[in-house]
Design an enzyme around this catalytic site. Structure first.
Site, PDB file in Angstrom:
ATOM      1  N   SER A  32      46.438  20.630   9.627  1.00 57.46           N
ATOM      2  CA  SER A  32      44.871  21.252  10.340  1.00 57.46           C
ATOM      3  C   SER A  32      43.864  20.639  10.394  1.00 57.46           C
ATOM      4  O   SER A  32      44.119  19.858  11.202  1.00 57.46           O
ATOM      5  CB  SER A  32      44.612  21.826   8.329  1.00 57.46           C
ATOM      6  OG  SER A  32      43.393  22.197   8.077  1.00 57.46           O
ATOM      7  N   HIS A  61      49.336  28.459   6.574  1.00 62.10           N
ATOM      8  CA  HIS A  61      47.804  27.460   6.516  1.00 62.10           C
ATOM      9  C   HIS A  61      48.657  25.738   5.729  1.00 62.10           C
ATOM     10  O   HIS A  61      48.850  24.752   6.039  1.00 62.10           O
ATOM     11  CB  HIS A  61      46.516  27.559   7.208  1.00 62.10           C
ATOM     12  CG  HIS A  61      45.920  26.222   7.462  1.00 62.10           C
ATOM     13  ND1 HIS A  61      46.176  25.289   8.733  1.00 62.10           N
ATOM     14  CD2 HIS A  61      44.847  25.503   6.656  1.00 62.10           C
ATOM     15  CE1 HIS A  61      45.277  24.413   8.831  1.00 62.10           C
ATOM     16  NE2 HIS A  61      44.873  24.603   7.625  1.00 62.10           N
ATOM     17  N   ASP A  62      48.571  26.718   4.675  1.00 65.41           N
ATOM     18  CA  ASP A  62      49.473  25.798   3.586  1.00 65.41           C
ATOM     19  C   ASP A  62      50.704  24.923   3.189  1.00 65.41           C
ATOM     20  O   ASP A  62      50.874  24.186   2.791  1.00 65.41           O
ATOM     21  CB  ASP A  62      48.881  26.797   2.093  1.00 65.41           C
ATOM     22  CG  ASP A  62      47.538  26.105   1.682  1.00 65.41           C
ATOM     23  OD1 ASP A  62      46.386  25.346   2.155  1.00 65.41           O
ATOM     24  OD2 ASP A  62      46.867  26.859   0.648  1.00 65.41           O
ATOM     25  N   ARG A  71      35.167  29.938  -1.163  1.00 58.24           N
ATOM     26  CA  ARG A  71      37.055  29.660  -1.903  1.00 58.24           C
ATOM     27  C   ARG A  71      37.442  30.507  -1.698  1.00 58.24           C
ATOM     28  O   ARG A  71      38.680  30.628  -1.137  1.00 58.24           O
ATOM     29  CB  ARG A  71      36.921  28.245  -2.859  1.00 58.24           C
ATOM     30  CG  ARG A  71      38.089  27.996  -2.832  1.00 58.24           C
ATOM     31  CD  ARG A  71      38.237  26.701  -1.927  1.00 58.24           C
ATOM     32  NE  ARG A  71      39.843  25.849  -2.532  1.00 58.24           N
ATOM     33  CZ  ARG A  71      40.255  24.935  -0.991  1.00 58.24           C
ATOM     34  NH1 ARG A  71      39.766  24.873  -0.757  1.00 58.24           N
ATOM     35  NH2 ARG A  71      41.119  24.095  -2.134  1.00 58.24           N
ATOM     36  N   ASP A 122      51.331  31.279   9.758  1.00 60.91           N
ATOM     37  CA  ASP A 122      49.239  30.049   9.875  1.00 60.91           C
ATOM     38  C   ASP A 122      48.834  31.556  10.788  1.00 60.91           C
ATOM     39  O   ASP A 122      48.581  31.410  11.884  1.00 60.91           O
ATOM     40  CB  ASP A 122      49.455  29.423  10.104  1.00 60.91           C
ATOM     41  CG  ASP A 122      48.074  28.169   9.938  1.00 60.91           C
ATOM     42  OD1 ASP A 122      47.120  29.021   9.947  1.00 60.91           O
ATOM     43  OD2 ASP A 122      48.213  27.149  10.594  1.00 60.91           O
TER      44      ASP A 122
HETATM   45  C1  LIG Z   1      41.259  23.476   7.050  1.00 57.51           C
HETATM   46  C2  LIG Z   1      41.806  22.426   6.242  1.00 57.51           C
HETATM   47  O1  LIG Z   1      41.503  21.888   7.449  1.00 57.51           O
HETATM   48  S1  LIG Z   1      42.746  22.676   5.169  1.00 57.51           S
HETATM   49  C3  LIG Z   1      43.229  23.554   3.970  1.00 57.51           C
HETATM   50  C4  LIG Z   1      44.482  23.392   3.236  1.00 57.51           C
HETATM   51  N1  LIG Z   1      44.063  24.110   2.068  1.00 57.51           N
HETATM   52  C5  LIG Z   1      43.689  23.872   0.537  1.00 57.51           C
HETATM   53  O2  LIG Z   1      42.802  23.443   0.777  1.00 57.51           O
HETATM   54  C6  LIG Z   1      43.927  24.803  -0.008  1.00 57.51           C
HETATM   55  C7  LIG Z   1      44.738  24.123  -0.783  1.00 57.51           C
HETATM   56  N2  LIG Z   1      45.812  24.489  -2.078  1.00 57.51           N
HETATM   57  C8  LIG Z   1      46.465  24.436  -3.322  1.00 57.51           C
HETATM   58  O3  LIG Z   1      45.904  23.931  -4.407  1.00 57.51           O
HETATM   59  C9  LIG Z   1      47.649  24.981  -3.604  1.00 57.51           C
HETATM   60  O4  LIG Z   1      47.460  24.761  -5.078  1.00 57.51           O
HETATM   61  C10 LIG Z   1      48.404  23.889  -3.030  1.00 57.51           C
HETATM   62  C11 LIG Z   1      48.884  23.932  -2.149  1.00 57.51           C
HETATM   63  C12 LIG Z   1      48.260  22.301  -3.943  1.00 57.51           C
HETATM   64  C13 LIG Z   1      49.679  24.542  -4.380  1.00 57.51           C
HETATM   65  O5  LIG Z   1      50.049  25.873  -3.869  1.00 57.51           O
HETATM   66  P1  LIG Z   1      51.359  26.397  -5.041  1.00 57.51           P
HETATM   67  O6  LIG Z   1      52.163  25.921  -5.510  1.00 57.51           O
HETATM   68  O7  LIG Z   1      51.926  27.876  -4.354  1.00 57.51           O
HETATM   69  O8  LIG Z   1      50.179  27.189  -5.729  1.00 57.51           O
HETATM   70  P2  LIG Z   1      48.865  27.963  -5.888  1.00 57.51           P
HETATM   71  O9  LIG Z   1      47.253  27.496  -5.954  1.00 57.51           O
HETATM   72  O10 LIG Z   1      48.824  28.874  -5.315  1.00 57.51           O
HETATM   73  O11 LIG Z   1      48.792  29.015  -7.341  1.00 57.51           O
HETATM   74  C14 LIG Z   1      49.038  28.348  -8.636  1.00 57.51           C
HETATM   75  C15 LIG Z   1      47.997  28.435  -9.351  1.00 57.51           C
HETATM   76  O12 LIG Z   1      47.685  29.629  -9.582  1.00 57.51           O
HETATM   77  C16 LIG Z   1      47.210  30.408 -10.681  1.00 57.51           C
HETATM   78  N3  LIG Z   1      47.577  31.637 -10.197  1.00 57.51           N
HETATM   79  C17 LIG Z   1      49.095  32.263  -9.431  1.00 57.51           C
HETATM   80  N4  LIG Z   1      49.100  33.246  -9.346  1.00 57.51           N
HETATM   81  C18 LIG Z   1      47.689  33.972 -10.144  1.00 57.51           C
HETATM   82  C19 LIG Z   1      47.133  35.191 -10.786  1.00 57.51           C
HETATM   83  N5  LIG Z   1      47.992  36.258  -9.796  1.00 57.51           N
HETATM   84  N6  LIG Z   1      45.704  35.058 -10.398  1.00 57.51           N
HETATM   85  C20 LIG Z   1      45.738  34.349 -11.305  1.00 57.51           C
HETATM   86  N7  LIG Z   1      45.861  32.834 -10.966  1.00 57.51           N
HETATM   87  C21 LIG Z   1      47.207  32.661 -10.342  1.00 57.51           C
HETATM   88  C22 LIG Z   1      48.498  29.597 -11.258  1.00 57.51           C
HETATM   89  O13 LIG Z   1      48.404  29.342 -12.682  1.00 57.51           O
HETATM   90  C23 LIG Z   1      48.119  28.107 -10.453  1.00 57.51           C
HETATM   91  O14 LIG Z   1      47.149  27.522 -11.736  1.00 57.51           O
HETATM   92  P3  LIG Z   1      46.624  26.223 -11.788  1.00 57.51           P
HETATM   93  O15 LIG Z   1      46.731  25.486 -10.432  1.00 57.51           O
HETATM   94  O16 LIG Z   1      45.244  25.620 -12.102  1.00 57.51           O
HETATM   95  O17 LIG Z   1      48.228  25.361 -12.494  1.00 57.51           O
END
Ligand SMILES: CC(=O)SCCNC(=O)CCNC(=O)[C@H](O)C(C)(C)COP(=O)(O)OP(=O)(O)OC[C@H]1O[C@@H](n2cnc3c(N)ncnc32)[C@H](O)[C@@H]1OP(=O)(O)O
Length: 525
Positions: A246, A506-507, A315, A469
């Site tokens: 990224s 992208h993730d 966000r 992505d």
């Molecule tokens: C542009 C750049 O340079 S970099 C950009 C990079 N991307 C980011 O910064 C985004 C970062 N992404 C994250 O932090 C993600 O959490 C990841 C990638 C670490 C993990 O992704 P995933 O395992 O698929 O989990 P994701 O975050 O999508 O979903 C899980 C969380 O959502 C919650 N959730 C899932 N579905 C729902 C819903 N329908 N309603 C409410 N909450 C929900 C889960 O309870 C969980 O919560 P928690 O993280 O507090 O435990």
């Protein structure tokens, strides 16, 4: 790809309530904690426009002698924002409301030599927070510099002093794709960030006040130059590899372009060589919603309530760009959080509560000004020759000025761009002709970009993209790979993960250990 299903039960933490909140809601809460204040004027919660707009009808419904045709709606999502504002405001009276932005213990490199920046700013001194894993070998030839995405800290992997899992926990370690039995991995927080490196929330040594929006405009190249100061300090002359995804993928390429003799290999995942208008547009909207939060206060919110509502919305928009529609189709479909209740204007569909949750998790964990500066630096990214040339000229001019003893006037507001008086008119040749316009990335990249990437002609490079992505679309990585090959580079590996391999958009770089990690491992050995 494994589809995941989140049940309504799992959503309890989102605390959706469709009950009216007039008597026990935040307005009552606000009255309780600030009994003597004319709260509509003094609390940021109430200054934020949504409060008065949305609470008005509810109050009328309870006091009007005539019955309304329908009951007033409840807005638990707005109540939650107001409650948070009130809590932060109350806290500010004692310890100061701004959260401490940290992901834990890091090493700190303090550099006393000023850093001149591409757009004319200067950091008289700066700090870089960094963490390392593995052991450096005798001739320091096994060092990998790992660059982060926009909002990540240097905590890519757990350390002895900070056992919390890092953002690339599974990608780093003995036998992992960044194999700590072989490599010494360094990850830094970028300058402009807020996790220990100098950024807008740091103190300007000139006057002892926080920089806020007196922080200078940054570029990716500025961030990379600062990182190479750290490498100098650590005695690392040449990197085994520069690796990033990224924004880190942008930096990884920039490191090679700026210091081609100091980078032996480049890995750039879901990155690009120049930001394209769609990605700029998406970041622009994030910055705008943040800046429209009155608590942002043109960047001077330190010691006050931070613009958490703007950050949350920013966000949410960002999250829309980080994942993919097809993933959400599988994951949430059209399901609502609680189908037994009537529809709500606050988050209701699972995709809405998901975005809401993503915003909630983030809004007090990252400095809003850092988001603005780092996101803008991404927009400005362009490794084309012309842009590099222009930056070099600006730097030389400034250097000359400093050499001649006349200091550039840093008190002039230099970000004074205003919209031109004449309205924009379409440029000749800018219209789209479906039949003849080649898909970007598949056609020959612009000569300017090929020339700009020419310093990389001898640097083996892995360029990886992901078909799902939408933020850094796969055509951008094809463009990088094609441009590199056209510089004469015979050691370009291009990998594109199909939608069958990943729908995480992208993730993917954070989630797909097998494909992303596997390809990096193969390339680095
Ligand atoms: C542009 C750049 O340079 S970099 C950009 C990079 N991307 C980011 O910064 C985004 C970062 N992404 C994250 O932090 C993600 O959490 C990841 C990638 C670490 C993990 O992704 P995933 O395992 O698929 O989990 P994701 O975050 O999508 O979903 C899980 C969380 O959502 C919650 N959730 C899932 N579905 C729902 C819903 N329908 N309603 C409410 N909450 C929900 C889960 O309870 C969980 O919560 P928690 O993280 O507090 O435990």
């Amino acid at each position: 790809m494994k589809a995941r299903v989140y049940s309504v039960v799992a959503l309890r933490r989102v605390s959706i309530s469709l009950q009216p909140t007039l008597s026990t809601g935040p307005s009552a809460f606000l009255r309780r904690i600030q009994p003597s204040r004319p709260s509509s004027l003094t609390t940021p919660a109430l200054r934020y426009g949504v409060r008065s707009l949305h609470s008005q009808p509810a109050r009328r419904a309870s006091t009007s002698p005539a019955e309304a045709s329908n009951p007033a709606m409840a807005f638990p999502c707005l109540d939650a924002l107001e409650t948070r504002s009130a809590k932060l405001e109350a806290k500010s009276l004692s310890t100061g409301p701004e959260p401490t932005y940290t992901t834990g213990a890091t090493e700190i490199f303090h550099c006393n030599d000023p850093l001149s920046l591409d757009w004319g700013g200067v950091l008289p001194e700066f700090e870089i927070a960094y963490e390392t894993w593995g052991r450096v070998n005798a001739d320091r030839s096994n060092v990998i510099l790992l660059h982060t995405g926009l909002s990540a800290s240097s905590h890519a992997h757990s350390t002895e002093s900070n056992p919390q899992p890092g953002w690339w926990e599974k990608f780093i370690g003995p036998g992992a794709c960044l194999d700590t039995d072989k490599y010494f991995v360094i990850c830094t927080n970028v300058i402009g960030g807020c996790f220990g490196s100098t950024g807008p929330s740091s103190v300007d040594p000139a006057d002892g006040q926080k920089y806020a929006t007196r922080f200078p405009v940054l570029t990716m190249e500025d961030m990379v130059r600062a990182q190479f100061r750290l490498l100098n300090h650590l005695g690392v002359e040449k990197l085994y590899a520069s690796v990033g995804s990224s924004m880190g993928g942008m930096q990884s390429l920039a490191a090679g372009v700026l210091f081609p003799s100091r980078v032996s290999r480049i890995v750039s995942i879901s990155g690009c060589a120049r930001s394209h208008p769609y990605s700029i547009a998406m970041r622009h909207t994030q910055r705008q919603v943040l800046m429209m939060d009155p608590n942002w206060n043109r960047g001077f919110y330190y010691g006050r309530v931070p613009p958490h509502a703007g950050m949350k919305l920013a966000r949410e928009i960002a999250t829309v760009t980080y994942r993919s529609g097809p993933e959400w189709e599988q994951r949430f479909g059209r399901r609502r959080a609680d189908p037994t209740k009537p529809p709500a204007l606050c988050p209701d569909f699972l995709i809405e509560t998901y975005l809401d949750h993503a915003g909630e998790k983030f809004c007090l964990t990252y400095d809003p000004n850092s988001l603005l500066y780092v996101s803008k630096a991404m927009d400005l990214f362009d490794l084309g020759h012309e842009n590099q040339q222009a930056a070099a000229e600006r730097r030389a001019e400034r250097e000359q000025l400093i050499q001649s003893g006349s200091s550039p006037n840093t008190n002039d507001p230099y970000c004074s761009l205003t919209l031109p008086e004449l309205p924009y008119s379409e440029q000749p040749g800018a219209s789209i002709d479906d039949s003849s316009t080649p898909v970007p990335g598949d056609s020959r990249p612009p000569e300017d970009l090929i020339m700009g990437l020419s310093p990389l002609r001898d640097v083996p490079t892995l360029v990886m993209g992901v078909a799902s992505d939408i933020l850094f679309p796969a055509w951008q990585q094809r463009e990088v790979a094609n441009a590199l090959r056209l510089t004469g580079n015979r050691n370009v590996t291009h990998v594109e993960l199909s939608e069958e391999q990943s729908l995480f958009g992208h993730d993917t770089f954070l989630l797909d250990l097998k494909n992303v990690g596997g390809n990096i491992k193969n390339f680095l050995r």
